[in-house]
Design a protein around this motif. Structure first.
Motif, PDB file in Angstrom:
ATOM      1  N   ASN A  47      -8.995  -3.486   3.135  1.00  0.00           N
ATOM      2  CA  ASN A  47      -8.362  -3.546   1.796  1.00  0.00           C
ATOM      3  C   ASN A  47      -8.152  -2.133   1.356  1.00  0.00           C
ATOM      4  N   ILE A  48      -8.270  -1.929   3.060  1.00  0.00           N
ATOM      5  CA  ILE A  48      -6.920  -0.849   2.581  1.00  0.00           C
ATOM      6  C   ILE A  48      -6.925   0.267   3.890  1.00  0.00           C
ATOM      7  N   VAL A  49      -5.939   0.375   4.380  1.00  0.00           N
ATOM      8  CA  VAL A  49      -5.591   1.148   5.389  1.00  0.00           C
ATOM      9  C   VAL A  49      -5.551   2.904   6.052  1.00  0.00           C
ATOM     10  N   PHE A  50      -5.164   2.696   7.021  1.00  0.00           N
ATOM     11  CA  PHE A  50      -5.096   4.880   7.235  1.00  0.00           C
ATOM     12  C   PHE A  50      -3.915   4.513   8.073  1.00  0.00           C
ATOM     13  N   MET A  51      -2.930   4.831   7.743  1.00  0.00           N
ATOM     14  CA  MET A  51      -1.721   5.282   9.751  1.00  0.00           C
ATOM     15  C   MET A  51      -1.093   6.615   9.595  1.00  0.00           C
ATOM     16  N   ASP A  52      -0.954   6.561  11.081  1.00  0.00           N
ATOM     17  CA  ASP A  52      -0.067   7.238  11.465  1.00  0.00           C
ATOM     18  C   ASP A  52      -0.049   7.257  12.697  1.00  0.00           C
ATOM     19  N   MET A  53       1.501   6.314  13.276  1.00  0.00           N
ATOM     20  CA  MET A  53       1.812   5.594  14.267  1.00  0.00           C
ATOM     21  C   MET A  53       3.125   6.614  15.015  1.00  0.00           C
ATOM     22  N   THR A  54       2.698   7.142  16.075  1.00  0.00           N
ATOM     23  CA  THR A  54       4.082   8.490  16.384  1.00  0.00           C
ATOM     24  C   THR A  54       4.810   8.040  17.478  1.00  0.00           C
ATOM     25  N   ALA A  55       4.284   6.996  18.495  1.00  0.00           N
ATOM     26  CA  ALA A  55       4.134   7.347  19.910  1.00  0.00           C
ATOM     27  C   ALA A  55       5.878   6.325  20.155  1.00  0.00           C
TER      28      ALA A  55
ATOM     29  N   LEU B  39       3.684  -6.740   8.011  1.00  0.00           N
ATOM     30  CA  LEU B  39       2.824  -6.961   7.042  1.00  0.00           C
ATOM     31  C   LEU B  39       3.939  -7.296   6.001  1.00  0.00           C
ATOM     32  N   GLU B  40       5.354  -7.516   5.899  1.00  0.00           N
ATOM     33  CA  GLU B  40       5.554  -7.667   4.956  1.00  0.00           C
ATOM     34  C   GLU B  40       5.680  -9.445   5.323  1.00  0.00           C
ATOM     35  N   GLU B  41       5.233  -9.583   6.680  1.00  0.00           N
ATOM     36  CA  GLU B  41       6.282 -11.558   6.757  1.00  0.00           C
ATOM     37  C   GLU B  41       4.398 -12.150   6.460  1.00  0.00           C
ATOM     38  N   GLN B  42       3.804 -10.793   6.025  1.00  0.00           N
ATOM     39  CA  GLN B  42       2.334 -11.833   6.291  1.00  0.00           C
ATOM     40  C   GLN B  42       1.872 -11.595   5.326  1.00  0.00           C
ATOM     41  N   GLY B  43       2.639 -10.892   4.421  1.00  0.00           N
ATOM     42  CA  GLY B  43       2.437 -10.754   2.944  1.00  0.00           C
ATOM     43  C   GLY B  43       1.100 -10.006   2.466  1.00  0.00           C
ATOM     44  N   PHE B  44       1.053  -8.587   3.409  1.00  0.00           N
ATOM     45  CA  PHE B  44      -0.124  -7.743   3.292  1.00  0.00           C
ATOM     46  C   PHE B  44       0.094  -7.471   1.884  1.00  0.00           C
ATOM     47  N   HIS B  45      -0.763  -7.216   1.169  1.00  0.00           N
ATOM     48  CA  HIS B  45      -0.337  -5.946  -0.172  1.00  0.00           C
ATOM     49  C   HIS B  45      -1.367  -5.123  -0.736  1.00  0.00           C
TER      50      HIS B  45
ATOM     51  N   PRO C 287      -3.516  -0.942  -0.424  1.00  0.00           N
ATOM     52  CA  PRO C 287      -2.739  -0.043  -0.110  1.00  0.00           C
ATOM     53  C   PRO C 287      -2.852   0.516   1.230  1.00  0.00           C
ATOM     54  N   LEU C 288      -1.955   1.011   1.424  1.00  0.00           N
ATOM     55  CA  LEU C 288      -1.562   1.688   3.017  1.00  0.00           C
ATOM     56  C   LEU C 288      -1.375   3.166   2.550  1.00  0.00           C
ATOM     57  N   VAL C 289      -2.379   4.268   2.801  1.00  0.00           N
ATOM     58  CA  VAL C 289      -2.365   5.214   3.604  1.00  0.00           C
ATOM     59  C   VAL C 289      -1.227   5.716   4.390  1.00  0.00           C
ATOM     60  N   LEU C 290       0.156   6.434   4.301  1.00  0.00           N
ATOM     61  CA  LEU C 290       0.804   7.048   5.494  1.00  0.00           C
ATOM     62  C   LEU C 290       0.447   8.377   5.555  1.00  0.00           C
TER      63      LEU C 290
ATOM     64  N   ASN D  65      13.050   2.667   0.576  1.00  0.00           N
ATOM     65  CA  ASN D  65      12.784   1.335   0.406  1.00  0.00           C
ATOM     66  C   ASN D  65      11.000   1.254   0.890  1.00  0.00           C
ATOM     67  N   LEU D  66      10.691   1.728   0.716  1.00  0.00           N
ATOM     68  CA  LEU D  66       8.888   1.301   1.496  1.00  0.00           C
ATOM     69  C   LEU D  66       7.901   0.574  -0.105  1.00  0.00           C
ATOM     70  N   PRO D  67       7.412  -0.124   0.819  1.00  0.00           N
ATOM     71  CA  PRO D  67       6.987  -1.227  -0.886  1.00  0.00           C
ATOM     72  C   PRO D  67       6.056  -0.450  -1.743  1.00  0.00           C
ATOM     73  N   ASP D  68       5.719  -1.004  -2.476  1.00  0.00           N
ATOM     74  CA  ASP D  68       5.348  -0.462  -3.638  1.00  0.00           C
ATOM     75  C   ASP D  68       3.635  -0.189  -3.303  1.00  0.00           C
ATOM     76  N   TYR D  69       2.863  -0.520  -2.235  1.00  0.00           N
ATOM     77  CA  TYR D  69       1.372  -0.349  -1.659  1.00  0.00           C
ATOM     78  C   TYR D  69       1.812   0.931  -0.683  1.00  0.00           C
ATOM     79  N   VAL D  70       2.291   1.842  -0.794  1.00  0.00           N
ATOM     80  CA  VAL D  70       2.133   2.309   0.745  1.00  0.00           C
ATOM     81  C   VAL D  70       1.596   4.135  -0.615  1.00  0.00           C
ATOM     82  N   VAL D  71       0.876   4.296  -0.129  1.00  0.00           N
ATOM     83  CA  VAL D  71       0.850   5.634  -0.069  1.00  0.00           C
ATOM     84  C   VAL D  71       0.959   6.658  -0.198  1.00  0.00           C
ATOM     85  N   HIS D  72       1.266   8.119   0.113  1.00  0.00           N
ATOM     86  CA  HIS D  72       1.695   9.245   0.695  1.00  0.00           C
ATOM     87  C   HIS D  72       0.143  10.065   1.326  1.00  0.00           C
TER      88      HIS D  72
END
Length: 237
Positions: free
Chosen positions: A53-61, A73-79, A81-84, A96-103
């Protein structure tokens, strides 16, 4: 609510786990506790992202890793909130980030988490049929499919027993519960005081039913056949 932490920095990931565990503790005694999973790589996270229902993300490898994850995520229809959380990478610069992205900005801190988790709560409500009840006058939204049964204590106060092995004491009396449960065939008043969700009835006998958590609830033998038909209908749904 199901929460994912997707961070390839182990120390940061563990810190966020601790912060979210504290937030979950604050929700103890309600149906809104947090189920937290952690991921340190793209492939494991992308196996089942739609459960969250919500994802917290920081991937910098490596450069472009977050963009790859977002494409998956777009391919799978994810919608949800994703907090970057920007750190060494400024995710606000990605076009062009998806509307569900929060910074947000690292480091992970406790102060914004209740506000961010409220976004996940709204995602739960938008995707799950919920029952509205009151707990000490506070309105709570309980997912219908997480209710095993509702029974009163010796004083007549009802508790909802849930699939996560918790019980929520509520303000509603039997008359209000009958009204609330009336639209849902699976939620039945099975004797003078007890309600049962027939999706979680494991066995029906002439004088009682057994729930999936092994609780025994008495019934009238006159309703035995009706309840057998109802249970069969739940299985066929």
């Amino acid at each position: 609510m199901h929460v994912a932490i997707c961070d390839d920095n182990v120390a940061d990931r563990r810190h966020m786990e601790r912060l979210l565990s504290r937030e979950s503790d604050k929700r103890a005694g309600t149906p809104n506790i947090l189920y937290i999973d952690s991921y340190g790589d793209k492939d494991h996270f992308l196996r089942t992202p739609l459960k969250y229902n919500i994802v917290f993300m920081d991937m910098t490898a490596r450069e472009g890793l977050v963009e790859e994850i977002l494409a998956g995520l777009e391919e799978q229809g994810f919608h949800a909130p994703l907090v970057l959380y920007s750190s060494t990478v400024d995710y606000t610069a990605i076009p062009n980030l998806p509307d569900y992205v929060v910074h947000a900005q690292k480091p992970y801190l406790p102060e914004p988490l209740p506000e961010l988790l409220a976004l996940g709560d709204r995602n739960v409500l938008g995707n799950v049929v919920t029952i509205q009840v009151h707990q000490k006058t506070v309105l709570q939204h309980v997912p219908k499919n997480e209710i095993l049964y509702a029974v009163p204590d010796n004083t007549g106060r009802y508790s909802l027993y849930l699939t996560n092995n918790t019980a929520v004491e509520i303000d509603e009396d039997i008359h209000m519960l009958r009204h609330i449960f009336e639209p849902f065939d699976e939620l039945q008043l099975v004797n003078k005081t007890c309600f049962a969700n027939f999706r979680y009835v494991s066995e029906i006998l002439p004088l009682s039913i057994f729930m999936q958590d092994y609780r025994k609830i008495r019934i009238s033998p006159l309703r035995y056949q009706k309840y057998k038909w109802l249970k069969e209908g739940m299985i066929l749904d």
